[in-house]
Scaffold this active site. Sequence first.
Site, PDB file in Angstrom:
ATOM      1  N   LYS A   9      40.011  44.433  34.183  1.00  0.00           N
ATOM      2  CA  LYS A   9      41.023  44.814  33.184  1.00  0.00           C
ATOM      3  C   LYS A   9      41.125  43.746  32.087  1.00  0.00           C
ATOM      4  CE  LYS A   9      44.303  44.998  36.329  1.00  0.00           C
ATOM      5  NZ  LYS A   9      43.553  44.709  37.589  1.00  0.00           N
ATOM      6  N   ARG A  83      52.820  48.942  37.326  1.00  0.00           N
ATOM      7  CA  ARG A  83      52.222  48.934  38.666  1.00  0.00           C
ATOM      8  C   ARG A  83      53.063  49.676  39.684  1.00  0.00           C
ATOM      9  NH1 ARG A  83      49.237  43.590  37.775  1.00  0.00           N
ATOM     10  NH2 ARG A  83      48.214  43.288  39.749  1.00  0.00           N
ATOM     11  N   ARG A 166      46.166  41.766  48.244  1.00  0.00           N
ATOM     12  CA  ARG A 166      46.417  42.389  46.929  1.00  0.00           C
ATOM     13  C   ARG A 166      45.831  43.791  46.882  1.00  0.00           C
ATOM     14  NH1 ARG A 166      43.635  38.007  43.498  1.00  0.00           N
ATOM     15  NH2 ARG A 166      43.984  39.348  41.698  1.00  0.00           N
TER      16      ARG A 166
HETATM   17  P1  AP5 Z   1      38.935  40.327  35.427  1.00  0.00           P
HETATM   18  O1  AP5 Z   1      38.705  40.926  34.091  1.00  0.00           O
HETATM   19  O2  AP5 Z   1      39.585  38.975  35.502  1.00  0.00           O
HETATM   20  O3  AP5 Z   1      39.671  41.381  36.399  1.00  0.00           O
HETATM   21  P2  AP5 Z   1      41.170  41.940  36.384  1.00  0.00           P
HETATM   22  O4  AP5 Z   1      41.116  43.389  36.661  1.00  0.00           O
HETATM   23  O5  AP5 Z   1      41.888  41.505  35.130  1.00  0.00           O
HETATM   24  O6  AP5 Z   1      41.687  41.192  37.681  1.00  0.00           O
HETATM   25  P3  AP5 Z   1      43.056  40.459  38.039  1.00  0.00           P
HETATM   26  O7  AP5 Z   1      42.792  39.753  39.350  1.00  0.00           O
HETATM   27  O8  AP5 Z   1      43.543  39.602  36.917  1.00  0.00           O
HETATM   28  O9  AP5 Z   1      43.981  41.647  38.276  1.00  0.00           O
HETATM   29  P4  AP5 Z   1      45.262  41.689  39.084  1.00  0.00           P
HETATM   30  O10 AP5 Z   1      45.778  42.999  38.690  1.00  0.00           O
HETATM   31  O11 AP5 Z   1      45.140  41.443  40.534  1.00  0.00           O
HETATM   32  O12 AP5 Z   1      46.029  40.367  38.598  1.00  0.00           O
HETATM   33  P5  AP5 Z   1      47.248  40.108  37.589  1.00  0.00           P
HETATM   34  O13 AP5 Z   1      46.970  38.849  36.908  1.00  0.00           O
HETATM   35  O14 AP5 Z   1      47.566  41.328  36.803  1.00  0.00           O
HETATM   36  O15 AP5 Z   1      37.502  40.292  36.177  1.00  0.00           O
HETATM   37  C1  AP5 Z   1      37.364  39.727  37.481  1.00  0.00           C
HETATM   38  C2  AP5 Z   1      36.032  38.940  37.557  1.00  0.00           C
HETATM   39  O16 AP5 Z   1      34.936  39.845  37.434  1.00  0.00           O
HETATM   40  C3  AP5 Z   1      35.842  37.910  36.438  1.00  0.00           C
HETATM   41  O17 AP5 Z   1      35.162  36.802  36.958  1.00  0.00           O
HETATM   42  C4  AP5 Z   1      34.967  38.648  35.399  1.00  0.00           C
HETATM   43  O18 AP5 Z   1      34.173  37.731  34.682  1.00  0.00           O
HETATM   44  C5  AP5 Z   1      34.123  39.572  36.280  1.00  0.00           C
HETATM   45  N1  AP5 Z   1      33.834  40.870  35.680  1.00  0.00           N
HETATM   46  C6  AP5 Z   1      34.703  41.660  34.987  1.00  0.00           C
HETATM   47  N2  AP5 Z   1      34.133  42.829  34.648  1.00  0.00           N
HETATM   48  C7  AP5 Z   1      32.866  42.796  35.169  1.00  0.00           C
HETATM   49  C8  AP5 Z   1      31.773  43.724  35.161  1.00  0.00           C
HETATM   50  N3  AP5 Z   1      31.885  44.933  34.572  1.00  0.00           N
HETATM   51  N4  AP5 Z   1      30.623  43.372  35.783  1.00  0.00           N
HETATM   52  C9  AP5 Z   1      30.518  42.158  36.394  1.00  0.00           C
HETATM   53  N5  AP5 Z   1      31.511  41.226  36.431  1.00  0.00           N
HETATM   54  C10 AP5 Z   1      32.681  41.542  35.825  1.00  0.00           C
HETATM   55  O19 AP5 Z   1      48.431  39.929  38.632  1.00  0.00           O
HETATM   56  C11 AP5 Z   1      48.524  38.799  39.471  1.00  0.00           C
HETATM   57  C12 AP5 Z   1      49.808  38.883  40.293  1.00  0.00           C
HETATM   58  O20 AP5 Z   1      50.959  38.900  39.421  1.00  0.00           O
HETATM   59  C13 AP5 Z   1      49.967  40.171  41.131  1.00  0.00           C
HETATM   60  O21 AP5 Z   1      49.342  40.047  42.386  1.00  0.00           O
HETATM   61  C14 AP5 Z   1      51.495  40.262  41.242  1.00  0.00           C
HETATM   62  O22 AP5 Z   1      51.999  39.355  42.202  1.00  0.00           O
HETATM   63  C15 AP5 Z   1      51.969  39.793  39.884  1.00  0.00           C
HETATM   64  N6  AP5 Z   1      52.100  40.898  38.890  1.00  0.00           N
HETATM   65  C16 AP5 Z   1      51.404  41.050  37.738  1.00  0.00           C
HETATM   66  N7  AP5 Z   1      51.797  42.153  37.068  1.00  0.00           N
HETATM   67  C17 AP5 Z   1      52.769  42.719  37.834  1.00  0.00           C
HETATM   68  C18 AP5 Z   1      53.560  43.896  37.682  1.00  0.00           C
HETATM   69  N8  AP5 Z   1      53.428  44.705  36.607  1.00  0.00           N
HETATM   70  N9  AP5 Z   1      54.459  44.189  38.660  1.00  0.00           N
HETATM   71  C19 AP5 Z   1      54.625  43.363  39.737  1.00  0.00           C
HETATM   72  N10 AP5 Z   1      53.896  42.246  39.934  1.00  0.00           N
HETATM   73  C20 AP5 Z   1      52.984  41.916  38.988  1.00  0.00           C
END
Ligand code: AP5
Length: 208
Positions: A9, A83, A166
């Site tokens: 994402k 979410r 997660r």
């Molecule tokens: P990346 O682009 O970083 O993936 P992402 O989907 O953004 O993953 P996140 O781990 O950031 O998502 P998340 O939803 O768990 O975390 P968030 O920060 O929102 O890509 C991942 C890796 O793959 C990278 O190394 C990239 O280079 C590689 N890659 C990407 N695309 C690729 C491809 N096509 N091919 C190959 N490699 C690729 O949330 C963290 C925490 O915050 C949650 O657990 C929760 O506790 C809290 N939180 C956040 N938002 C909320 C909400 N709305 N409500 C409640 N709690 C929340």
Amino acid sequence: MFGPPGAGKGTQAARLLDEFNLLHIATGDILREAVQQSRPLGLKAREFMDRGELVPDDLIIPIVEEKLGLNRDKGFLFDGFPRTIPQARMLEETLGRLELEINRVVFLDTDQEVILKRLSGRRVCEQCGETYHVTNIPSKRAGMCDRCNGKLVQRDDDKEETILKRLGVYREQTEGVLGYYRDKGVLLNVDGSLSIEETYPIIRASLK
Ligand code: AP5
């Protein structure tokens, strides 16, 4: 941008922001910044994030409401939000008051095996937040950011045990939000196992 942890994402959001005039609202980034700066929000959110659980809606919703008041001229790009169904309802109500609507929900449909590889290899610049992957997108100099020379680190919640937690939380509490947007006819389903370069044009074409 919608999808399980590690679906890509943030990676696709960065490309969209380069091309479209959008205000990025990534709740995970906002929370991590609050944790780093030891702000009251961060102190409350940290225990949930470290356990791989969702931060409660009553902490998340005001953050997003505040951001939505910031800029009426740009569109918004939500990343990792909403979410839960209450978050989706709040978003719809607030956008309605601003006479705005959701044009597209991009779902990066990615399976567990791919996610585990992506998240275990992810490295993030502790200074500017740029994202890398040890094999898929390595930085030019090991451990250092190409953009700002900052140090590349592993996110606290990218340990295998927390990743699995997660993923479970995603299936139980977040996946249901997909149906909400499918019913509204705005969902774009993208194969999350495609490369970054293959994925972006599909998303771009759906927005143009
Ligand atoms: P990346 O682009 O970083 O993936 P992402 O989907 O953004 O993953 P996140 O781990 O950031 O998502 P998340 O939803 O768990 O975390 P968030 O920060 O929102 O890509 C991942 C890796 O793959 C990278 O190394 C990239 O280079 C590689 N890659 C990407 N695309 C690729 C491809 N096509 N091919 C190959 N490699 C690729 O949330 C963290 C925490 O915050 C949650 O657990 C929760 O506790 C809290 N939180 C956040 N938002 C909320 C909400 N709305 N409500 C409640 N709690 C929340």
